[in-house]
Design an enzyme around this catalytic site. Structure first.
Site, PDB file in Angstrom:
ATOM      1  N   ILE A 126       0.766  -1.079  -0.049  1.00  0.00           N
ATOM      2  CA  ILE A 126      -0.094  -0.025   0.286  1.00  0.00           C
ATOM      3  C   ILE A 126       1.017   1.210   0.050  1.00  0.00           C
ATOM      4  O   ILE A 126       2.078   1.030   0.428  1.00  0.00           O
ATOM      5  CB  ILE A 126      -1.000   0.028   1.353  1.00  0.00           C
ATOM      6  CG1 ILE A 126      -0.281   0.175   2.706  1.00  0.00           C
ATOM      7  CG2 ILE A 126      -2.012  -1.222   0.988  1.00  0.00           C
ATOM      8  CD1 ILE A 126      -1.175  -0.256   3.738  1.00  0.00           C
ATOM      9  N   ASP A 127       0.194   2.317  -0.614  1.00  0.00           N
ATOM     10  CA  ASP A 127       1.203   3.463  -0.640  1.00  0.00           C
ATOM     11  C   ASP A 127       1.764   4.105   0.552  1.00  0.00           C
ATOM     12  O   ASP A 127       1.136   3.746   1.727  1.00  0.00           O
ATOM     13  CB  ASP A 127       0.350   4.736  -1.221  1.00  0.00           C
ATOM     14  CG  ASP A 127      -0.001   4.317  -2.766  1.00  0.00           C
ATOM     15  OD1 ASP A 127       0.617   3.456  -3.470  1.00  0.00           O
ATOM     16  OD2 ASP A 127      -0.929   5.038  -3.009  1.00  0.00           O
ATOM     17  N   LYS A 128       2.963   4.457   0.696  1.00  0.00           N
ATOM     18  CA  LYS A 128       3.711   5.304   1.839  1.00  0.00           C
ATOM     19  C   LYS A 128       2.720   5.998   2.718  1.00  0.00           C
ATOM     20  O   LYS A 128       2.479   5.806   3.781  1.00  0.00           O
ATOM     21  CB  LYS A 128       4.702   6.253   1.215  1.00  0.00           C
ATOM     22  CG  LYS A 128       5.303   6.990   2.622  1.00  0.00           C
ATOM     23  CD  LYS A 128       6.405   8.009   1.945  1.00  0.00           C
ATOM     24  CE  LYS A 128       6.782   8.968   3.286  1.00  0.00           C
ATOM     25  NZ  LYS A 128       7.716   9.760   2.690  1.00  0.00           N
TER      26      LYS A 128
END
Length: 328
Positions: A140-142
């Protein structure tokens, strides 16, 4: 780049798909890693570079295959706090905070989830897939918070990868968006790929790209004092898992995520909005997206597991301010 082998296909093991044929000869490598290496140009068929994993290998064909070199980074364990919600000998589920990168990459060489996992698990992480991403099955994105499953054993890695490929993993996200969708619920479907102009962004494309489907449902709509739609709380269920999928699909609907630096950059807050609400929206330092639920079949025991994560503090605060404004 060391050559792994150079082999001529026999009548007994061909014809077959290139990735499957290689997998049969390279039992220590996962098929997903082989497919990625093929895609990156590390396989040749009769002297010609082949990037399509489904290319047919026929008797008498000469196949050469090389593993790509790793980045050269030495992954270091780091004592970074981890919120582990489940763990056994084969896998663990972690609740990732916003701001943590999943694995080392240019610009983020350390202080990642992988560094924390190496400290927590030691050598007990899957060795399949990218060697710079031990145990990592999905990302999942930062600046998205929430649940991820990590593989400790190679058998768990293979089983989880197969479930993600079959789109059978249950993933539910909570998103806070500007405005609200025209329809209370529905789906966004179509191909996704790199934006034709801004290569840092992804986009819904008319041609090319990869198929992507997001099912959404509006849970709450928040209104301005004059009765205009201000924001909405939306549940998104992912049928596929493409880069930035929820962020792109919500922006495609005209309801970009609050705080999204890529897809909501040009959105302004109306002067009619109470100051506390305006500050909450403009002051959020990341996209308002949380991976709330994760469900899958345990790849070793066969048991169905499902996990849920509460909204983190910053999104709870945003929700509270939006809810209070709707009452005034």
């Amino acid at each position: 780049m060391p050559e792994l082998f150079d082999h001529i296909a026999r009548n007994t093991d061909a014809p077959d798909r290139l990735d499957r044929w290689l997998s049969g000869h390279l039992s220590d490598l996962s098929r997903s890693r082989i497919k990625q290496a093929i895609k990156d140009g590390h396989a040749t068929l009769n002297g010609e570079v082949i990037r399509n994993a489904s290319t047919s290998v026929k008797p008498g064909d000469r196949v050469s295959f090389s593993l790509p070199e790793t980045s050269g980074n030495t992954l270091q364990p780091q004592d970074i706090p981890l919120l582990v919600v489940y763990e056994d000998d084969d896998l663990l589920v972690v609740d990732k905070p916003a701001g943590m990168v999943v694995h080392p990459a240019p610009g983020n060489p350390d202080n990642t989830l992988v560094n924390a996992l190496l400290h927590h698990c030691g050598s007990r992480l899957s060795t399949l897939g990218d060697p710079d991403r031990p145990g990592i099955v999905h990302r999942i994105d930062k600046d998205t918070s929430g649940l991820l499953v990590v593989a400790k054993s190679n058998s768990a890695h293979e089983g989880l990868t197969a479930q993600f490929a079959a789109h059978s993993v249950e993933r539910r996200y909570i998103a806070f968006v500007r405005n609200h969708p025209r329809l209370v619920s529905g789906q966004v479907a179509g191909a996704m790929g790199r934006h034709p102009v801004n290569r840092k962004k992804m986009a819904v494309l008319k041609e090319g790209g990869k198929h992507a489907i997001t099912h959404y449902e509006t849970l709450v709509t928040y209104w301005t004092p004059d009765g205009s739609p201000l924001a909405a709380k939306i549940a998104c269920r992912l049928e596929t898992g493409r880069t930035h999928q929820v962020r792109v699909h919500m922006a495609h609907l005209g309801v970009a995520l609050i705080g999204d630096p890529l897809y909501a950059r040009s959105m302004k807050v109306s002067a009619k909005v109470p100051q506390a609400v305006s500050h909450a929206i403009t002051g959020l330092k990341r996209q308002a997206l949380h991976a709330q639920e994760l469900g899958f079949i345990h790849p070793v025991t066969g048991e169905f597991l499902k996990f849920s994560s509460s909204l983190p503090y910053d999104l709870k605060l945003l929700e509270g301010i939006l809810t209070e404004s709707a009452r005034t």
